[in-house]
Design an enzyme around this catalytic site. Structure first.
Site, PDB file in Angstrom:
ATOM      1  N   GLY A   1     181.739 -27.004 121.326  1.00  0.00           N
ATOM      2  CA  GLY A   1     180.317 -27.224 121.259  1.00  0.00           C
ATOM      3  C   GLY A   1     179.811 -27.156 122.476  1.00  0.00           C
ATOM      4  N   PHE A   2     178.488 -27.572 122.389  1.00  0.00           N
ATOM      5  CA  PHE A   2     177.661 -27.842 123.518  1.00  0.00           C
ATOM      6  C   PHE A   2     178.119 -28.573 124.622  1.00  0.00           C
ATOM      7  CE2 PHE A   2     173.789 -30.378 124.802  1.00  0.00           C
ATOM      8  CZ  PHE A   2     173.625 -29.784 126.044  1.00  0.00           C
TER       9      PHE A   2
ATOM     10  N   TYR B   1     174.881 -39.576 109.408  1.00  0.00           N
ATOM     11  CA  TYR B   1     174.952 -39.501 110.760  1.00  0.00           C
ATOM     12  C   TYR B   1     175.045 -41.040 111.555  1.00  0.00           C
ATOM     13  CZ  TYR B   1     174.538 -37.575 115.916  1.00  0.00           C
ATOM     14  OH  TYR B   1     174.977 -37.435 117.233  1.00  0.00           O
TER      15      TYR B   1
ATOM     16  N   ASP C   1     190.577 -29.393 112.042  1.00  0.00           N
ATOM     17  CA  ASP C   1     189.621 -30.268 111.756  1.00  0.00           C
ATOM     18  C   ASP C   1     189.917 -31.888 111.958  1.00  0.00           C
ATOM     19  OD1 ASP C   1     187.645 -31.976 110.016  1.00  0.00           O
ATOM     20  OD2 ASP C   1     187.089 -29.804 109.140  1.00  0.00           O
TER      21      ASP C   1
HETATM   22  P1  NAD Z   1     177.546 -29.689 119.068  1.00  0.00           P
HETATM   23  O1  NAD Z   1     177.221 -29.586 117.517  1.00  0.00           O
HETATM   24  O2  NAD Z   1     177.228 -28.421 119.887  1.00  0.00           O
HETATM   25  O3  NAD Z   1     179.127 -30.151 119.082  1.00  0.00           O
HETATM   26  C1  NAD Z   1     179.877 -30.664 118.252  1.00  0.00           C
HETATM   27  C2  NAD Z   1     181.324 -29.867 118.171  1.00  0.00           C
HETATM   28  O4  NAD Z   1     182.102 -30.567 117.227  1.00  0.00           O
HETATM   29  C3  NAD Z   1     181.056 -28.505 117.494  1.00  0.00           C
HETATM   30  O5  NAD Z   1     181.914 -27.432 118.494  1.00  0.00           O
HETATM   31  C4  NAD Z   1     181.890 -28.557 116.211  1.00  0.00           C
HETATM   32  O6  NAD Z   1     182.263 -27.136 115.721  1.00  0.00           O
HETATM   33  C5  NAD Z   1     182.753 -29.674 116.411  1.00  0.00           C
HETATM   34  N1  NAD Z   1     183.134 -30.023 115.096  1.00  0.00           N
HETATM   35  C6  NAD Z   1     182.047 -30.772 114.192  1.00  0.00           C
HETATM   36  N2  NAD Z   1     182.973 -31.296 113.093  1.00  0.00           N
HETATM   37  C7  NAD Z   1     184.268 -31.061 113.270  1.00  0.00           C
HETATM   38  C8  NAD Z   1     185.241 -31.388 112.678  1.00  0.00           C
HETATM   39  N3  NAD Z   1     185.235 -31.959 111.357  1.00  0.00           N
HETATM   40  N4  NAD Z   1     186.683 -31.095 113.230  1.00  0.00           N
HETATM   41  C9  NAD Z   1     186.516 -30.617 114.625  1.00  0.00           C
HETATM   42  N5  NAD Z   1     185.219 -30.068 115.179  1.00  0.00           N
HETATM   43  C10 NAD Z   1     184.255 -30.506 114.684  1.00  0.00           C
HETATM   44  O7  NAD Z   1     176.735 -31.158 119.617  1.00  0.00           O
HETATM   45  P2  NAD Z   1     176.827 -31.801 120.928  1.00  0.00           P
HETATM   46  O8  NAD Z   1     175.380 -31.676 121.230  1.00  0.00           O
HETATM   47  O9  NAD Z   1     177.715 -30.980 121.772  1.00  0.00           O
HETATM   48  O10 NAD Z   1     177.551 -33.072 120.530  1.00  0.00           O
HETATM   49  C11 NAD Z   1     178.697 -33.667 121.129  1.00  0.00           C
HETATM   50  C12 NAD Z   1     179.091 -35.107 120.520  1.00  0.00           C
HETATM   51  O11 NAD Z   1     177.967 -35.929 121.170  1.00  0.00           O
HETATM   52  C13 NAD Z   1     178.633 -35.290 119.058  1.00  0.00           C
HETATM   53  O12 NAD Z   1     179.795 -36.370 118.622  1.00  0.00           O
HETATM   54  C14 NAD Z   1     177.387 -35.946 119.141  1.00  0.00           C
HETATM   55  O13 NAD Z   1     177.380 -36.942 118.112  1.00  0.00           O
HETATM   56  C15 NAD Z   1     177.094 -36.673 120.310  1.00  0.00           C
HETATM   57  N6  NAD Z   1     175.996 -36.875 120.834  1.00  0.00           N
HETATM   58  C16 NAD Z   1     175.336 -35.837 121.340  1.00  0.00           C
HETATM   59  C17 NAD Z   1     173.775 -35.918 121.586  1.00  0.00           C
HETATM   60  C18 NAD Z   1     173.232 -34.753 122.171  1.00  0.00           C
HETATM   61  O14 NAD Z   1     171.914 -34.858 122.528  1.00  0.00           O
HETATM   62  N7  NAD Z   1     173.680 -33.638 122.597  1.00  0.00           N
HETATM   63  C19 NAD Z   1     173.336 -37.033 121.471  1.00  0.00           C
HETATM   64  C20 NAD Z   1     173.971 -38.183 121.178  1.00  0.00           C
HETATM   65  C21 NAD Z   1     175.418 -38.033 120.645  1.00  0.00           C
END
Ligand code: NAD
Ligand code: UDP
Length: 316
Positions: free
Chosen positions: A17-18, A150, A63
């Protein structure tokens, strides 16, 4: 890697992910071995393609709601869609990912005695009645609304982390991430920074939900990754929760104007209805991050947005 550092094997869930992809990249750069686990729901192999040639990098399609077995020293649990559009697409799956994912990763950490960090969120504060938000604030969360899958999923995950710590002595680290942006956000991610940049680049209307007076405090991804790693590297007495985010607060209207200005776009602003339970204000108190991690953000919003716009140019 300097000679005082030990090479570690590290599992990053949500690593494609990001934020996960930036984390994998930095951990490899520091000389560690990284296993990136992802089901590609919102992530993409393209985010980690440039790491594939590194022999210390492994990519696993899996997953987190299904148990996973591996021997590692540390686990960063990031697997979970973060954009409201994506986490509301299949809300039951979102709760399963947060809760069953936490149980599976905590069970793994317990068996193999690994340190485990949870990517929690400012959403645990809901629509906060206290401003700015310190870690001691218990939050104001709707348990039955469209954001609840969430917010409550992440709250339950925090509970599980603390119970595994109290009951099984698992070495936990809980960080509450505030809105973070940067390159490798998905162009159709639906979050405000990627939406506004794509709209400005394409000359489309900038879609402000509500009147744009709601606030967020935006942290650049490189600052966030430094914070996550600093938290993991604290001694066992530090378990959190610790807020990590940039405390400089902006209204959504200010963000729209800044993006239009930086892109040099002719886009106009249009106003759409505010989604239900959309928090009105959000700003982290980061005293704990400063004192316990020696961490503070260094990238101002204007500077971070300029780098993010450069990245998004390829999708114009
Ligand atoms: P994102 O959606 O880009 O990354 C999430 C990743 O998790 C993706 O690669 C997705 O494919 C993977 N994923 C989702 N469900 C899954 C599953 N069941 N099994 C395996 N992989 C799975 O989002 P992000 O911004 O990179 O966020 C990463 C983490 O940081 C998340 O847990 C998010 O809740 C947390 N977070 C991010 C932010 C933000 O502003 N970017 C803020 C608060 C919390
Ligand atoms: N938002 C907006 N236009 C968009 C996307 C989001 O005005 O195209 C608003 C949204 O209503 C919220 C803020 O921007 O008030 C941040 O939204 P985002 O989805 O990025 O994150 P979160 O609400 O989870 O903080």
């Amino acid at each position: 890697m300097n000679e005082n550092q030990i090479k570690k094997r590290i599992l990053v869930t949500g690593g494609a992910g990001f934020l996960g992809s930036h984390l994998c990249e930095e951990l490899l750069r520091q000389g560690h071995e990284v296993i990136c686990l992802d089901n590609y729901f919102t992530g993409d192999k393209a985010n980690v393609e440039h790491l594939m040639d590194n022999h210390y990098f492994e990519l696993v399609r899996h997953d987190v709601i299904v148990p996973y077995f591996i021997e590692v020293d540390e686990i960063y649990n990031l697997a979970c869609p973060a954009s409201p559009v994506h986490y509301q697409y299949n809300p039951i799956k979102t709760t399963k990912t947060s809760v069953m994912g936490a149980i599976n990763m905590l069970g793994l950490a317990k068996r193999i005695k690994a340190k485990i960090l949870q990517a929690s969120t400012s959403e645990v504060y809901g629509d906060p009645a206290i401003h700015p938000q310190p870690e001691s604030y218990w939050g104001n969360v709707n348990p039955t609304g469209i954001r609840s899958c969430y917010d409550e999923g992440k709250r339950c995950a925090e509970t599980l982390f603390f119970d595994y710590h109290r009951q099984n002595n698992v070495h936990i680290k809980v960080v509450r991430i505030f809105n973070t942006y940067g390159p490798r956000m998905h162009p159709n991610d639906g979050r405000v920074v990627s939406n506004f940049i794509m709209q400005a680049l394409k000359g489309q209307d900038i879609t402000i939900y509500g009147d744009g007076s709601q606030t967020r405090s935006f942290c650049y991804c490189d600052d966030m990754i430094r914070g996550l790693i600093a938290m993991m590297n604290t001694d066992n007495s530090v378990i959190g929760p610790v807020n990590i985010g940039n405390p400089t607060e902006f209204t959504i209207r200010q963000l729209a104007e800044m993006v239009i200005d930086l892109v040099g776009s002719k886009s106009k602003i249009c106003y759409l209805p505010l989604p239900s339970d959309d928090p009105m204000q959000r700003q982290p108190v980061i005293t704990q991050a400063r004192e316990l991690l020696g961490w503070q953000p260094t990238v101002a919003l204007r500077e971070g947005l300029a780098k993010t716009i450069d990245y998004f140019e390829r999708f114009r």
